[in-house]
Scaffold this active site. Sequence first.
Site, PDB file in Angstrom:
ATOM      1  CG  HIS A  57       4.841   2.480  28.932  1.00 23.97           C
ATOM      2  ND1 HIS A  57       4.386   1.317  28.344  1.00 23.97           N
ATOM      3  CD2 HIS A  57       5.799   2.103  29.814  1.00 23.97           C
ATOM      4  CE1 HIS A  57       5.048   0.283  28.845  1.00 23.97           C
ATOM      5  NE2 HIS A  57       5.904   0.741  29.748  1.00 23.97           N
ATOM      6  CD  GLU A  59       1.843   4.285  24.221  1.00 28.31           C
ATOM      7  OE1 GLU A  59       2.006   3.603  23.198  1.00 28.31           O
ATOM      8  OE2 GLU A  59       2.669   4.316  25.156  1.00 28.31           O
ATOM      9  CB  CYS A  90      -0.243   1.982  26.680  1.00 31.00           C
ATOM     10  SG  CYS A  90       1.342   2.430  27.441  1.00 31.00           S
TER      11      CYS A  90
END
Length: 159
Positions: A57, A59, A90
């Site tokens: 992801h 993040e 995240c």
Amino acid sequence: MSTTDDSEFMRQAIQLMREAGVVNKTGGPFGCVIVKDGEVIGAAGNSVMRDHDPSAHAEVNAIRQACKTLQTVDLTGAVMYTSCECCPMCYATAYWARISKIYYAAGWQDYADLFDDANIGDDLALPYPERRLAPQQILQQEAAVVWDEFRQLPDGARY
């Protein structure tokens, strides 16, 4: 309360969002910028599809980059600007990295028809036996032996 600088950093995250999801198609449309003392120390888009990695992801990628930039696992004082509300993974990664503040643009409801992060949050609130993956503890005593060994190390990792 956000500032003009906060808006500029968020615009960078939104640009990374567009690059990842629409232009380069490396993953979903998610982007993240991490700033400390006014300087960008990590910036990334989602690369789940490109990397064949469900943890890639934006993040998490940006946190990894920021930690490498500063050569630390402690990002105390850093601010995360993420194009979308953090999923539980995240958020937990930012929590472990000790990010001091998170700003986000789109909320879960803005893209629930495509990515339903709320389902994971709902699942985590259930007792273990009712969760989708139904976590079950086994061999606790064997694992406890290793924890006891680790406690005795004067230089064991603490974070």
